[in-house]
Design a protein around this motif. Structure first.
Motif, PDB file in Angstrom:
ATOM      1  N   ARG A 205       0.878  -1.412  -0.052  1.00 39.64           N
ATOM      2  CA  ARG A 205       0.241  -0.416  -0.232  1.00 39.64           C
ATOM      3  C   ARG A 205       0.824   0.860   0.398  1.00 39.64           C
ATOM      4  NH1 ARG A 205      -2.081  -3.391   4.677  1.00 39.64           N
ATOM      5  NH2 ARG A 205      -4.129  -4.083   3.969  1.00 39.64           N
ATOM      6  N   LYS A 206       0.343   2.395  -0.001  1.00 38.54           N
ATOM      7  CA  LYS A 206       0.932   3.293  -0.194  1.00 38.54           C
ATOM      8  C   LYS A 206       0.604   4.479   1.810  1.00 38.54           C
ATOM      9  CE  LYS A 206       0.970   4.112  -4.177  1.00 38.54           C
ATOM     10  NZ  LYS A 206       2.690   4.298  -5.198  1.00 38.54           N
ATOM     11  N   TRP A 208       0.345   7.080   3.070  1.00 38.77           N
ATOM     12  CA  TRP A 208      -0.444   8.372   2.888  1.00 38.77           C
ATOM     13  C   TRP A 208      -1.258   7.973   4.221  1.00 38.77           C
ATOM     14  CZ3 TRP A 208      -2.463   7.839  -2.663  1.00 38.77           C
ATOM     15  CH2 TRP A 208      -1.769   8.146  -4.181  1.00 38.77           C
ATOM     16  N   TYR A 209      -2.171   7.198   4.480  1.00 34.42           N
ATOM     17  CA  TYR A 209      -2.969   7.373   5.410  1.00 34.42           C
ATOM     18  C   TYR A 209      -2.457   6.257   6.552  1.00 34.42           C
ATOM     19  CZ  TYR A 209      -5.746   7.451   1.383  1.00 34.42           C
ATOM     20  OH  TYR A 209      -6.423   7.938  -0.058  1.00 34.42           O
ATOM     21  N   TYR A 273      -7.171   1.898   6.124  1.00 33.96           N
ATOM     22  CA  TYR A 273      -6.737   2.151   5.017  1.00 33.96           C
ATOM     23  C   TYR A 273      -7.568   2.690   3.670  1.00 33.96           C
ATOM     24  CZ  TYR A 273      -4.049   2.935   1.038  1.00 33.96           C
ATOM     25  OH  TYR A 273      -2.731   3.036   0.669  1.00 33.96           O
ATOM     26  N   ALA A 274      -9.042   1.511   3.540  1.00 38.72           N
ATOM     27  CA  ALA A 274     -10.128   1.736   2.690  1.00 38.72           C
ATOM     28  C   ALA A 274     -11.170   2.636   3.273  1.00 38.72           C
ATOM     29  CB  ALA A 274     -10.348   0.440   2.425  1.00 38.72           C
ATOM     30  N   LYS A 276     -10.304   5.998   4.873  1.00 42.32           N
ATOM     31  CA  LYS A 276      -9.504   7.142   4.305  1.00 42.32           C
ATOM     32  C   LYS A 276      -9.490   6.744   1.794  1.00 42.32           C
ATOM     33  CE  LYS A 276      -9.051   9.001   7.989  1.00 42.32           C
ATOM     34  NZ  LYS A 276     -10.004  10.342   8.213  1.00 42.32           N
ATOM     35  N   GLN A 277      -9.352   5.965   1.772  1.00 46.74           N
ATOM     36  CA  GLN A 277      -9.073   5.545   0.391  1.00 46.74           C
ATOM     37  C   GLN A 277      -9.765   5.944   0.173  1.00 46.74           C
ATOM     38  OE1 GLN A 277      -7.588   1.963  -1.375  1.00 46.74           O
ATOM     39  NE2 GLN A 277      -6.670   3.412  -2.603  1.00 46.74           N
ATOM     40  N   ARG A 293      -7.842  16.457   0.076  1.00 50.07           N
ATOM     41  CA  ARG A 293      -8.515  15.427   1.009  1.00 50.07           C
ATOM     42  C   ARG A 293      -8.269  15.979   2.537  1.00 50.07           C
ATOM     43  NH1 ARG A 293      -4.130  11.725  -2.472  1.00 50.07           N
ATOM     44  NH2 ARG A 293      -4.908  12.243  -4.461  1.00 50.07           N
ATOM     45  N   ALA A 297      -3.918  12.031   3.799  1.00 52.30           N
ATOM     46  CA  ALA A 297      -4.656  10.874   2.839  1.00 52.30           C
ATOM     47  C   ALA A 297      -3.307  11.946   1.766  1.00 52.30           C
ATOM     48  CB  ALA A 297      -5.593  11.738   2.688  1.00 52.30           C
TER      49      ALA A 297
END
Length: 800
Positions: A205-206, A208-209, A273-274, A276-277, A293, A297
């Protein structure tokens, strides 16, 4: 995820694991921590950190506040009983753990007792933010395997705990003391978030969160220590008959409340994560996309323009931020709101400084969202649509790319900042800013936009205090290297691999990869010639030959050119490449640090160009670049007028003649510049490259009267808009009319105005006033007053 499906499912499958691994684990009846958990946030964060250390291994789960502060339960090994201690610096003159302090806080005594009650079927660990001090260091050496230390430590430990030496030796064999202490209170959160970033990246994953995922796990750990649910579906049968410490339903209820399965943590992270995505999907407006965002994020590199840093073995993330001296001014400026611009050389650290400013102030100043538009026009369209920018900050990396063409100007910025708790933060290269002022009289928009900004400068080199702060972070080899090479390049430039990119380019020229370096040189010169967009690959293939030795040029094959593109697009030191492929098309964007370097070399090494130097900066752009532009660029290319503008101050003005001759020869039809939309696009192109619109009309044979009428008709619809804000075409028209006021020469513009109805012109004056362009409004008023009084009207130039 309180009482959620994942939590219940995890508890339903605990039987086998508990029976095998926890049957002998005692509960410490003296442990009062569950009742006072509110005071132990630090311990919770330490537990999360320990979970993240083992989450990708064979961790089965953890028990919080049971035998010890936390019990790690692996799938294929014995549990580990862990004691967590935070030692404040004021405990003693020596904040480390001595034999005396270990005894006073019952650290080893409590661990030994828990180990004994577990029938010695668990390992034990002592972790703290302070290390062992003085003679107690032999305990750590014994844990590391030193036979001499084991002998000494077991003797001392036996006396301290009143146990025989053999028992002490067995205990030390099961004892683990980490080499490095835990972070202190003010550091633990940052360390935990970084560990979460590493876990997310490691699981595909990235990062970001990471902060949101970390806080979700932290909340779950806190619940495990303080919340005892009213009812559970579990019964003693679920654990099996051999669980000694939990045979009663009440004990089982406590046991379940304190247990967190590793699979539950993994699923919790996935769900957060999902979520926030899903909340971070980009908003599509008429002229582009807008990302809206929370700051957490965004990927600072992929989304916000922070340069990819140089990588060294295990050091691949962003380096720790070295606080800059401008940070205090930046925080003060952001707290006041409004428009803030961070200026500096390419790769000087502008974007990173701005990003860290966002991080420091987002929560304090109440910014719920960071708005990142794809273009200035997209931002204007979003505002016109009625979007509420309250509690938001707009991020504009490389401000010059958002200015002009109906994009960011003073009126737009004022409208954005009029929302509650809203602000605009931008970065801008010093060279780009100076270029905007090179022909300032023909670009009033840029000058007036920057005039309302608080402009802060990030210096290329670190000052004394910044170097001292950076020296504290030398454990990162990238920071150490940048400090050691301070005489060769700016600190942030080195980390962003700017100098390494130049070195790669120059070494390529001198034999490292001459064809690859030639492709880079061609891309740099197309940019210097005014083609600001990614350059088509075919153009580079057609022009690279000028930059290589003729003998080599005759031997180059097609596959050699393909390999040269690979070389030119490879990351330098793991950071920015000389050329960056753009999208799915065969186009390439050149690293702007190389463009700045070439312009400075052409201008005699000057950092900030002047109007006089501007001409010398393009004097060495080779003939083939100008000829290629003239042969290949189309009239519909958005960069056409920009290239014409630069060509007009070079020794190759052929591109301007090409347009004029094409029009005279009929290749460019008369109706090409008769439609209102195309006329406004023409004015927009002139503004973007700071050309005098009236002069360009005269040179290229564009009907100035028709252009003026098209702009006035556009402005007339201004007051009819739903939001009361001008749209993109209306703002271009106001910009162009204002530019014509300043550049009025020879009376051509006045003659055009004299042909227009006074009522229509009055609407333009009202638009100037409503947009806050008061100087233009006053000049317009004087012209109309004189004309109505029969004196013919005059247009007065702004006083400089």
């Amino acid at each position: 995820m309180v009482g959620g499906r994942s939590e219940e499912a995890a508890r339903a499958s605990l039987g086998t694991t508990y029976t095998r691994l926890t049957s002998a684990l005692p509960e410490d009846k003296r442990n009062s921590a569950p009742a006072t958990r509110a005071r132990f946030e630090y311990q919770d964060e330490c537990i999360v950190s320990l979970i993240l250390d083992h989450l990708r291994d064979d961790l089965e789960g953890v028990l919080v506040e049971h035998s010890t502060d936390v019990v790690l339960i692996p799938k294929h090994d014995k549990p580990e009983l862990i004691s967590i201690k935070h030692r404040e610096p004021h405990h003693a003159s020596d904040a480390g753990w001595t034999w005396s302090s270990l005894a006073k806080d019952s650290v080893l005594a409590d661990l030994y007792s828990a180990w004994e009650h577990a029938d010695r079927r668990a390992s034990v660990a002592f972790v703290s933010n302070a290390g062992l001090s003085g003679p107690s260091k032999i305990l750590w050496e014994a844990c590391r395997g030193s036979e001499t230390a084991k002998e000494q430590a077991s003797t001392r430990l036996g006396k301290s705990l009143k146990i025989d030496k053999v028992d002490a030796q067995d205990f030390i064999a099961d004892l683990h003391i980490p080499q490095h202490p835990l972070p202190r209170r003010n550091e633990i959160t940052d360390v935990g978030v970084r560990k979460m970033e590493a876990y997310l990246v490691g699981s595909g994953r990235k990062p970001w969160y990471a902060e949101a995922c970390y806080l979700a796990v932290l909340a779950r750990v806190a619940r495990a220590g303080i919340e005892l649910p009213e009812s559970r579906t579990a019964t003693p049968r679920h654990l099996g008959a051999t669980v000694k410490a939990c045979v009663q339903a009440e004990d089982l209820r406590k046991f379940n409340a304190r247990y967190i399965a590793a699979d539950e943590v993994r699923e919790l992270i996935s769900e957060e994560y999902a979520r926030k995505q899903a909340d971070a999907a980009p908003l599509v407006v008429g002229s582009g996309t807008i990302e809206i965002r929370p700051l957490a994020a965004y990927d600072p590199i992929a989304d916000l323009g922070v340069h990819l840093p140089t990588r060294r073995t295990d050091w691949k993330d962003l380096p720790r931020y070295v606080p800059r001296s401008v940070d205090t001014e930046l925080d003060e400026a952001l707290s006041r709101g409004g428009f803030v611009v961070i200026e500096g050389n390419s790769a000087a650290g502008k974007s990173r400084t701005g990003y860290e400013g966002l991080r420091r102030n987002a929560e304090v100043l109440g910014w719920k969202a960071v708005v990142v538009p794809s273009s200035g026009q997209a931002l204007r369209d979003l505002l016109t649509s009625g979007h509420d920018f309250s509690n938001s900050i707009v991020w504009l990396d490389d401000l010059e790319q958002f200015m002009g063409k109906g994009g960011v100007d003073a009126g737009l910025v004022r409208s954005l900042c009029a929302h509650r708790s809203a602000a605009v933060l931008a970065t801008m290269r010093s060279h780009a800013k100076a270029a905007l002022y090179t022909s300032a009289r023909s670009d009033p928009t840029a000058r007036k936009t920057l005039a309302i900004a608080t402009v802060l400068r990030v210096e290329r080199n670190l000052d004394r205090s910044e170097r001292m702060r950076a020296a504290l972070l030398r454990e990162d080899p990238r920071i150490a290297d940048a400090l050691d090479r301070a005489g060769e390049a700016g600190f942030a430039e080195y980390i962003a691999a700017g100098p390494s990119a130049v070195e790669r380019w120059l070494s390529g020229k001198h034999g490292g990869n001459e064809v690859g370096a030639a492709l880079v040189s061609a891309a740099v010169d197309f940019r210097r010639a005014g083609y600001l967009a990614p350059v088509p690959g075919d153009w580079l293939r057609a022009t690279y030959g000028h930059y290589v030795d003729p003998r080599l040029r005759r031997r180059v094959r097609a596959e050699d050119v393909d390999a040269a593109f690979v070389w030119a697009t490879e990351e330098v030191e793991g950071a920015s490449s000389c050329l960056e492929p753009y999208g799915e098309e065969d186009r390439y964007r050149v690293f702007d640090y190389l463009v700045d370097y070439a312009q400075q070399q052409s201008a005699g090494g000057e950092q900030d160009p002047t109007e006089r130097k501007f001409f010398s900066e393009v004097s060495d752009v080779p003939d083939i670049i100008w000829h290629e532009l003239q042969d290949r660029i189309s009239l519909d290319d958005p960069q056409f007028m920009s290239c014409v503008s630069v060509a007009s101050v070079s020794s190759h003005p052929g591109l301007a003649y090409f347009f004029k001759q094409g029009k005279e020869a009929g290749r460019i039809k008369k109706r090409y510049l008769e439609s209102p939309d195309r006329l406004l696009n023409f004015a927009q192109a002139c503004l973007s490259v700071r050309m005098c619109i009236a002069c360009q009309c005269a040179v290229l044979g564009v009907d100035l009267l028709r252009l003026v009428r098209a702009m006035i008709e556009s402005v007339k619809s201004f007051h009819g808009s739903v939001t009361g804000l001008p749209d993109s075409s209306q703002i271009i028209s106001l910009d162009a009319l204002e530019s014509l006021i300043e550049d009025e020469l020879g009376g051509a513009f006045k003659e055009a105005l004299d042909e227009c109805a006074i009522a229509d012109l009055r609407v333009v004056g009202e638009a100037f006033t409503s947009e806050g362009r008061l100087e233009s409004a006053e000049i317009w008023r004087i012209y109309l007053s004189d004309r109505e009084n029969g004196s013919g009207g005059q247009l007065l130039l702004f006083e400089e």
